[in-house]
Design an enzyme around this catalytic site. Structure first.
Site, PDB file in Angstrom:
ATOM      1  N   LYS A   1       0.846  -1.200   0.000  1.00 55.70           N
ATOM      2  CA  LYS A   1       0.000   0.000   0.000  1.00 55.70           C
ATOM      3  C   LYS A   1       0.877   1.244   0.000  1.00 55.70           C
ATOM      4  O   LYS A   1       2.038   1.191   0.394  1.00 55.70           O
ATOM      5  CB  LYS A   1      -0.871   0.011   1.262  1.00 55.70           C
TER       6      LYS A   1
ATOM      7  N   ARG B   1     -10.172 -11.671   1.745  1.00 59.92           N
ATOM      8  CA  ARG B   1     -10.955 -12.792   1.208  1.00 59.92           C
ATOM      9  C   ARG B   1     -10.169 -14.098   1.268  1.00 59.92           C
ATOM     10  O   ARG B   1     -10.754 -15.174   1.360  1.00 59.92           O
ATOM     11  CB  ARG B   1     -11.404 -12.448  -0.227  1.00 59.92           C
TER      12      ARG B   1
HETATM   13  N1  BES Z   1      -8.206  -3.902   4.240  1.00 57.03           N
HETATM   14  C1  BES Z   1      -8.333  -3.530   2.894  1.00 57.03           C
HETATM   15  C2  BES Z   1      -9.657  -2.804   2.599  1.00 57.03           C
HETATM   16  C3  BES Z   1      -9.754  -1.408   3.117  1.00 57.03           C
HETATM   17  C4  BES Z   1      -9.341  -0.342   2.344  1.00 57.03           C
HETATM   18  C5  BES Z   1     -10.309  -1.165   4.346  1.00 57.03           C
HETATM   19  C6  BES Z   1      -9.472   0.952   2.825  1.00 57.03           C
HETATM   20  C7  BES Z   1     -10.428   0.124   4.802  1.00 57.03           C
HETATM   21  C8  BES Z   1     -10.020   1.184   4.040  1.00 57.03           C
HETATM   22  C9  BES Z   1      -8.278  -4.755   1.990  1.00 57.03           C
HETATM   23  O1  BES Z   1      -7.487  -5.776   2.434  1.00 57.03           O
HETATM   24  C10 BES Z   1      -7.741  -4.287   0.698  1.00 57.03           C
HETATM   25  O2  BES Z   1      -6.603  -3.897   0.666  1.00 57.03           O
HETATM   26  N2  BES Z   1      -8.538  -4.326  -0.359  1.00 57.03           N
HETATM   27  C11 BES Z   1      -8.137  -3.881  -1.618  1.00 57.03           C
HETATM   28  C12 BES Z   1      -8.668  -4.855  -2.647  1.00 57.03           C
HETATM   29  C13 BES Z   1      -8.132  -4.632  -4.020  1.00 57.03           C
HETATM   30  C14 BES Z   1      -6.670  -4.959  -4.072  1.00 57.03           C
HETATM   31  C15 BES Z   1      -8.918  -5.485  -4.978  1.00 57.03           C
HETATM   32  C16 BES Z   1      -8.722  -2.487  -1.849  1.00 57.03           C
HETATM   33  O3  BES Z   1      -9.871  -2.249  -1.469  1.00 57.03           O
HETATM   34  O4  BES Z   1      -8.013  -1.642  -2.367  1.00 57.03           O
HETATM   35 MN    MN Z   2      -5.456  -5.500   1.812  1.00 55.55          MN
END
Ligand code: BES
Ligand code: MN
Ligand code: ZN
Length: 498
Positions: free
Chosen positions: A278, A352
């Site tokens: 990230k 997931r």
């Molecule tokens: N934990 C995150 C989702 C999230 C994002 C929660 C922002 C709270 C605030 C999850 O694990 C994630 O990183 N999801 C990705 C999925 C994507 C790579 C398809 C996302 O939402 O960017």
């Molecule tokens: Mn994630």
């Protein structure tokens, strides 16, 4: 905070401060009217002067009240004299507690349950006082060495008419249970990831099992999960030095033969994204990626405190998602516990991956229903903002029950479609499923991924990425969806009894 119900008349009440409502156009609430009679028309004089208009959000603090056993009065505007909406009732409570919480008072009394509120009874109105007040006075202080603005308030008295005491007491018990669950959830979520590790969460579960006879906790270690073939969950965990845990909490409140309600909460104690790292800005907030797991602990705590006549299983897959040398790589193919293979196209779609094996594991409890809660997608913020949680599921009755519960609990959800057409987006050239579905409909494709592992039971999924915490200056956990889930359980318990 200590809450109690008081049925004695207001003129005999002793308190550091009594909270009473006033309406627009100088209309006094019944409690304000009683006080007015005992204070030589003090309140009506103030109203006539125009010092408080009585609009919603208005407050006026009276420091000295001659000839009265109540030391101070907080007047709270309630708007037009007609039944309040449930939201405005909660708003009036929030305004009231915020006006007094830093005043270094020890006790306050609240008369606001006497207000008429649309579609709400005294039990609900009492419960809201506890929920709203506890939410407002929550502070995360354990990591601060200097305690600024300490809140001194210790006792809240809720005044009701004598014949209503029993209903108020039920509301009080519900409010205290929900507030305790919410507080626990917020606290665990606000703890930093270097303290709140998977091991720490597992210890919390064991502590809770020690606290309640009706709760048992079991912790599966990495080696246990290897034997179960949880190849998807473990692949995420491999990228971290913190050992993963699969936490099981079993609450036995119901009939021996009644099938359990299974709650699954994503317990990702820190989500750096893994190799699909990230960006730096805001990454600290990824300590909240275990809010689903914390809410499972909070909800079981509430259920046990209320001694609900149900069987409930809580499952929390707990892990970090970090970019270690052993971490998942884009393109890796995993074999999940179900046997289905998964191509990891983005290691940041890890929630997931840990949930799918937990869903497969849930089957052994022969669930009545399974509800998972997860901070799963940033896309849910794009779709719905921070107001409702996203709701998706394979069973209309379950989804409608959750919607009904959310309305009573003031913990909203909005259902999104889980149509098979979306499954197309999860096709992989190399494995049974890809772990991401492209840029469109990210919340739906994440749920579609999970649906592949929930085919054998009634299942609903709550995406709480927008609702589990606040960002910005009020950064911190909300404790949602503990109120919603506790209400769902209360409703189920009532139906079971009929
Ligand atoms: N934990 C995150 C989702 C999230 C994002 C929660 C922002 C709270 C605030 C999850 O694990 C994630 O990183 N999801 C990705 C999925 C994507 C790579 C398809 C996302 O939402 O960017
Ligand atoms: Mn994630
Ligand atoms: Zn995550």
């Amino acid at each position: 905070m200590n809450y109690s119900i008081e049925t004695n008349s207001l003129e005999a009440l002793k308190s550091d401060c009594l909270i009473v409502g006033v309406y627009n156009n100088q209309q006094l609430s019944p409690a304000a009217h009683v006080l007015n009679q005992h204070t030589n028309d003090l309140l009506s004089t103030i109203m006539v002067r125009g010092d408080i208009a009585g609009k919603l959000n208005d407050t006026l603090f009276l420091n000295v009240i001659p000839n009265c056993s109540v030391e101070r009065i907080l007047l709270v505007g309630l708007g037009e004299q007609k039944p309040l909406t449930t939201k405005n009732y909660r708003k009036a409570l929030t305004v009231a507690i915020n006006a007094v919480k830093k005043l270094r008072l020890k006790s306050i009394a609240v008369s606001l349950t006497e207000c008429d509120v649309e579609n709400a009874d005294l039990t609900w109105k009492t419960r809201q006082i506890v929920e709203v007040f506890d939410d407002a006075i929550y502070q995360f202080t354990v990591c601060k060495t200097k305690s600024a603005d300490e809140i001194t308030l210790a006792n809240v008295v809720i005044t009701v008419a004598t014949h209503q005491a029993n209903h108020a007491k039920i509301g009080l018990a519900q409010g205290q249970a929900i507030a305790a669950g919410v507080n626990l959830t917020k606290h665990l979520a606000d703890l930093p990831a270097n303290i709140c590790t998977p091991t720490y969460l597992a210890q919390q579960a064991l502590t809770m099992a020690g606290e309640f006879d009706a709760i048992d906790a079991t912790i599966l270690e990495v080696s246990d999960m290897e034997q179960l073939g949880m190849g998807s969950f473990l692949a995420v965990a491999r990228g971290s030095r913190q050992p993963a845990k699969l936490i099981t909490l079993e609450y036995h409140g119901g009939d021996k033969n009644s099938k359990p309600i299974v709650l699954i909460g994503k317990g990702l104690t820190f989500d750096a994204g893994g190799i699909s790292l990230k960006q730096a800005a805001g990454m600290d907030e990824m300590k909240y990626d275990m809010c689903g797991g914390a809410a499972v602990l909070g909800t079981l705590h509430a259920a046990a405190q209320l001694k609900l006549p149900l069987n409930i299983v809580g499952l929390i897959p707990a892990s970090e998602n970090m970019p270690d040398g052993y971490a998942n790589k884009p393109g890796d193919i995993l074999t999940s516990m179900s046997g289905k293979t998964i191509e990891v196209l983005n290691t940041d779609a890890e929630g997931r991956l840990i949930l799918c094996d937990t869903l497969t594991y849930a089957q052994r409890f022969q669930p009545e229903v399974v509800i998972d809660l997860a901070t799963l997608t940033g896309a849910v913020l794009v779709a719905l903002g921070r107001i409702p949680s996203g709701l998706l599921g394979n069973d209309d009755v379950l989804c409608n029950d959750l919607i009904k519960a959310s309305e009573i609990a003031n913990d909203s959800v909005w259902r999104l479609p889980l149509w098979e057409e979306y499954q197309e987006q999860l096709k992989s050239n190399f494995a049974d499923l890809a772990n991401i579905g492209g840029k469109d409909a990210g919340t739906i494709t994440a749920a579609c991924f999970l649906a592949n592992f929930a085919e054998n039971f009634r299942w609903a999924h709550l995406d709480i990425a927008g609702t589990a915490w606040r960002t910005g200056s009020a950064k911190g956990a909300t404790g949602r969806p503990v109120p919603l889930l506790t209400q769902y359980l209360l409703n189920r318990a009532n139906n079971a009894e009929h």
